[in-house]
Design a protein around this motif. Structure first.
Motif, PDB file in Angstrom:
ATOM      1  N   LYS A   6     -13.942 125.785 -18.247  1.00  0.00           N
ATOM      2  CA  LYS A   6     -14.103 125.612 -16.807  1.00  0.00           C
ATOM      3  C   LYS A   6     -12.815 125.119 -16.202  1.00  0.00           C
ATOM      4  O   LYS A   6     -11.987 124.519 -16.875  1.00  0.00           O
ATOM      5  CB  LYS A   6     -15.185 124.564 -16.559  1.00  0.00           C
ATOM      6  N   LYS A   7     -12.668 125.347 -14.912  1.00  0.00           N
ATOM      7  CA  LYS A   7     -11.512 124.799 -14.214  1.00  0.00           C
ATOM      8  C   LYS A   7     -11.677 123.294 -14.092  1.00  0.00           C
ATOM      9  O   LYS A   7     -12.792 122.783 -14.038  1.00  0.00           O
ATOM     10  CB  LYS A   7     -11.421 125.406 -12.820  1.00  0.00           C
ATOM     11  N   ARG A   8     -10.550 122.612 -14.048  1.00  0.00           N
ATOM     12  CA  ARG A   8     -10.614 121.156 -13.983  1.00  0.00           C
ATOM     13  C   ARG A   8     -10.382 120.631 -12.574  1.00  0.00           C
ATOM     14  O   ARG A   8      -9.503 121.087 -11.854  1.00  0.00           O
ATOM     15  CB  ARG A   8      -9.573 120.556 -14.926  1.00  0.00           C
ATOM     16  N   ILE A   9     -11.202 119.637 -12.239  1.00  0.00           N
ATOM     17  CA  ILE A   9     -11.102 118.994 -10.925  1.00  0.00           C
ATOM     18  C   ILE A   9     -10.660 117.555 -11.097  1.00  0.00           C
ATOM     19  O   ILE A   9     -11.099 116.875 -12.026  1.00  0.00           O
ATOM     20  CB  ILE A   9     -12.493 119.017 -10.258  1.00  0.00           C
ATOM     21  N   PHE A  10      -9.783 117.095 -10.233  1.00  0.00           N
ATOM     22  CA  PHE A  10      -9.513 115.665 -10.166  1.00  0.00           C
ATOM     23  C   PHE A  10      -9.670 115.226  -8.719  1.00  0.00           C
ATOM     24  O   PHE A  10      -9.159 115.866  -7.796  1.00  0.00           O
ATOM     25  CB  PHE A  10      -8.083 115.323 -10.624  1.00  0.00           C
ATOM     26  N   SER A  11     -10.367 114.105  -8.511  1.00  0.00           N
ATOM     27  CA  SER A  11     -10.334 113.500  -7.192  1.00  0.00           C
ATOM     28  C   SER A  11     -10.459 111.990  -7.300  1.00  0.00           C
ATOM     29  O   SER A  11     -10.896 111.463  -8.328  1.00  0.00           O
ATOM     30  CB  SER A  11     -11.413 114.075  -6.268  1.00  0.00           C
ATOM     31  N   GLY A  12     -10.019 111.317  -6.259  1.00  0.00           N
ATOM     32  CA  GLY A  12     -10.029 109.857  -6.266  1.00  0.00           C
ATOM     33  C   GLY A  12     -10.588 109.299  -4.978  1.00  0.00           C
ATOM     34  O   GLY A  12     -10.524 109.948  -3.935  1.00  0.00           O
ATOM     35  N   ILE A  13     -11.141 108.095  -5.087  1.00  0.00           N
ATOM     36  CA  ILE A  13     -11.641 107.411  -3.892  1.00  0.00           C
ATOM     37  C   ILE A  13     -11.175 105.964  -3.929  1.00  0.00           C
ATOM     38  O   ILE A  13     -11.178 105.332  -4.990  1.00  0.00           O
ATOM     39  CB  ILE A  13     -13.183 107.513  -3.771  1.00  0.00           C
ATOM     40  N   GLN A  14     -10.737 105.470  -2.784  1.00  0.00           N
ATOM     41  CA  GLN A  14     -10.281 104.078  -2.723  1.00  0.00           C
ATOM     42  C   GLN A  14     -11.473 103.123  -2.734  1.00  0.00           C
ATOM     43  O   GLN A  14     -12.497 103.416  -2.122  1.00  0.00           O
ATOM     44  CB  GLN A  14      -9.498 103.867  -1.428  1.00  0.00           C
ATOM     45  N   PRO A  15     -11.317 101.993  -3.400  1.00  0.00           N
ATOM     46  CA  PRO A  15     -12.438 101.051  -3.485  1.00  0.00           C
ATOM     47  C   PRO A  15     -12.531 100.109  -2.290  1.00  0.00           C
ATOM     48  O   PRO A  15     -13.202  99.083  -2.371  1.00  0.00           O
ATOM     49  CB  PRO A  15     -12.119 100.271  -4.764  1.00  0.00           C
ATOM     50  N   THR A  16     -11.839 100.440  -1.195  1.00  0.00           N
ATOM     51  CA  THR A  16     -11.896  99.553  -0.031  1.00  0.00           C
ATOM     52  C   THR A  16     -13.083  99.946   0.823  1.00  0.00           C
ATOM     53  O   THR A  16     -13.198 101.096   1.233  1.00  0.00           O
ATOM     54  CB  THR A  16     -10.620  99.704   0.804  1.00  0.00           C
ATOM     55  N   ASN A  17     -13.964  99.007   1.062  1.00  0.00           N
ATOM     56  CA  ASN A  17     -15.199  99.232   1.831  1.00  0.00           C
ATOM     57  C   ASN A  17     -16.179 100.174   1.122  1.00  0.00           C
ATOM     58  O   ASN A  17     -15.777 101.068   0.400  1.00  0.00           O
ATOM     59  CB  ASN A  17     -14.917  99.789   3.224  1.00  0.00           C
ATOM     60  N   THR A  18     -17.440  99.925   1.386  1.00  0.00           N
ATOM     61  CA  THR A  18     -18.486 100.766   0.808  1.00  0.00           C
ATOM     62  C   THR A  18     -18.442 102.136   1.487  1.00  0.00           C
ATOM     63  O   THR A  18     -18.326 102.210   2.697  1.00  0.00           O
ATOM     64  CB  THR A  18     -19.860 100.127   1.088  1.00  0.00           C
ATOM     65  N   PRO A  19     -18.537 103.220   0.703  1.00  0.00           N
ATOM     66  CA  PRO A  19     -18.550 104.545   1.328  1.00  0.00           C
ATOM     67  C   PRO A  19     -19.679 104.647   2.349  1.00  0.00           C
ATOM     68  O   PRO A  19     -20.723 104.013   2.210  1.00  0.00           O
ATOM     69  CB  PRO A  19     -18.809 105.480   0.155  1.00  0.00           C
ATOM     70  N   HIS A  20     -19.449 105.434   3.396  1.00  0.00           N
ATOM     71  CA  HIS A  20     -20.467 105.583   4.429  1.00  0.00           C
ATOM     72  C   HIS A  20     -21.096 106.978   4.374  1.00  0.00           C
ATOM     73  O   HIS A  20     -20.702 107.818   3.557  1.00  0.00           O
ATOM     74  CB  HIS A  20     -19.882 105.268   5.804  1.00  0.00           C
ATOM     75  N   LEU A  21     -22.061 107.160   5.243  1.00  0.00           N
ATOM     76  CA  LEU A  21     -22.814 108.407   5.261  1.00  0.00           C
ATOM     77  C   LEU A  21     -21.913 109.639   5.387  1.00  0.00           C
ATOM     78  O   LEU A  21     -22.140 110.658   4.742  1.00  0.00           O
ATOM     79  CB  LEU A  21     -23.801 108.353   6.436  1.00  0.00           C
ATOM     80  N   GLY A  22     -20.866 109.518   6.208  1.00  0.00           N
ATOM     81  CA  GLY A  22     -19.934 110.635   6.376  1.00  0.00           C
ATOM     82  C   GLY A  22     -19.211 110.954   5.072  1.00  0.00           C
ATOM     83  O   GLY A  22     -19.047 112.123   4.715  1.00  0.00           O
TER      84      GLY A  22
END
Ligand code: TRP
Length: 333
Positions: A6-22
């Motif tokens: 399979k193709k490989r995906i990388f993504s990241g999310i910052q840990p600042t603030n709780t993620p919101h609905l958007g």
């Protein structure tokens, strides 16, 4: 049957603030679904978060919570690699190397750098400037083919492509050149108190944003208060930004089309509609929150997953790092 790689995906999310609905409807729900078709690596990018001052105790809690939330929304740590960026020292190491293949002028042209340095003129640190190089290291370390990001990060992924191509031209094939995958939010999710603005973690008005961890009452209250126009018909029309936003949210959590929604609320007022949207969102969030509460309470499990994720990440990235070292003339022991 032989497994097709399979193709490989990388993504990241910052840990600042709780993620919101958007964040959830636009990106995170997609991260979960992509596990079907891709080999996925997801990271909580703690190193990126300190370009802005963070309070240590809060940051520590938010790293754990962000990690637990990824698992709670259905990212499977057995199937995908889920790890905290700072737990793998290879990121900082490759970042230094790549910074020597990135031009000052290129970094000066990054829109996010220009915006952020205008907003925080008192703290234009070198990390803010080299932020996109660390991001390139995140991506290139894992030879990612595809990088799902919001449109605001597209320029950074393009820089990662340029760095990869430049290195490959100089030293021969070393890095996979990644493609940005711009996650088209079902429809952009807007602020509940000003539907002409994007829903944002940093909004000063807490009623604008629904956090993934808001309890049912809070969710219902925020939707009841959502700003709409003075009309009364639930219809997607020009000038009805508030209603259109609520319809997008309702559509995203129920899979109903705009036509179906208009029919459902024919002859009913905005009040009924807002209650229905609140209920539907709360119904979507409740199972995620139950799972989150279970995971965050189980420190042994959570830390076990983090450790496992960090080991897998390290193993994958070490191959790239050794290749890079060899090409540059460093000595691998
Ligand atoms: N800069 C991204 C953001 O703020 C987060 C991020 C860091 C990222 N490293 C990444 C995203 C690598 C995709 C790939 O949203």
């Amino acid at each position: 049957m032989e497994e097709i790689s399979k193709k490989r995906i990388f993504s990241g999310i910052q840990p600042t603030n709780t993620p919101h609905l958007g964040n959830y409807l636009g990106a995170l729900r997609n991260w979960k679904n992509m596990q079907e078709d891709y080999d996925c690596i997801y990271s909580i990018v703690d190193l990126h978060s300190i370009t802005v001052r963070q309070e240590p105790a809060k940051l520590r809690r938010q790293i754990a919570e962000s990690y637990a939330l990824l698992l709670a929304i259905g990212i499977d740590p057995e199937r995908s690699v889920v790890f905290v960026q700072g737990h793998n020292p290879a990121h900082a190491q490759l970042s230094w190397i790549l910074s020597c293949f990135t031009q000052f002028g290129e970094l000066s042209r990054m829109t996010q750098f220009k915006d952020k340095s205008q907003k925080h003129p008192e703290n234009i640190n070198a990390g803010l400037f080299t932020y996109p190089v660390l991001m390139a290291a995140d991506i290139l370390l894992y030879q990612a083919d595809v990088v799902p990001v919001g449109i605001d990060q597209k320029q950074h992924v393009e820089l990662a492509r340029n760095i990869a191509q430049r290195f490959n031209n100089l030293y021969g094939d070393t890095f996979t050149v990644p493609e940005p995958y711009i996650v088209k939010a079902v429809q952009k999710i807007m602020s509940l108190s000003d539907p002409t603005k994007k829903m944002s973690k940093s909004d000063e008005n807490p009623n604008s944003v629904v956090s993934l961890l808001d309890d049912r009452d809070t969710v219902l209250r925020k939707f009841k208060r959502a700003v709409t126009d003075s009309g009364s018909e639930v219809k997607a029309e020009e000038g009805k930004d508030g209603i259109v936003n609520l319809m997008s949210i309702y559509s995203a959590v129920t899979n109903k089309t705009f036509d179906e929604i208009e029919n459902e609320f024919k002859g009913k007022g905005y009040g009924d509609f807002k209650t229905a949207v609140g209920e539907a969102v709360a119904d979507t969030l409740t199972p995620v929150q139950n799972e989150f509460n279970r995971i965050i309470a189980d420190k042994t499990y959570l830390e076990g997953c983090m450790k496992d994720g960090a080991e897998k990440a390290y193993k994958l990235s070490r191959r790239t790092l050794q290749k890079v070292n060899k090409k540059l003339g460093f000595i691998n022991l």
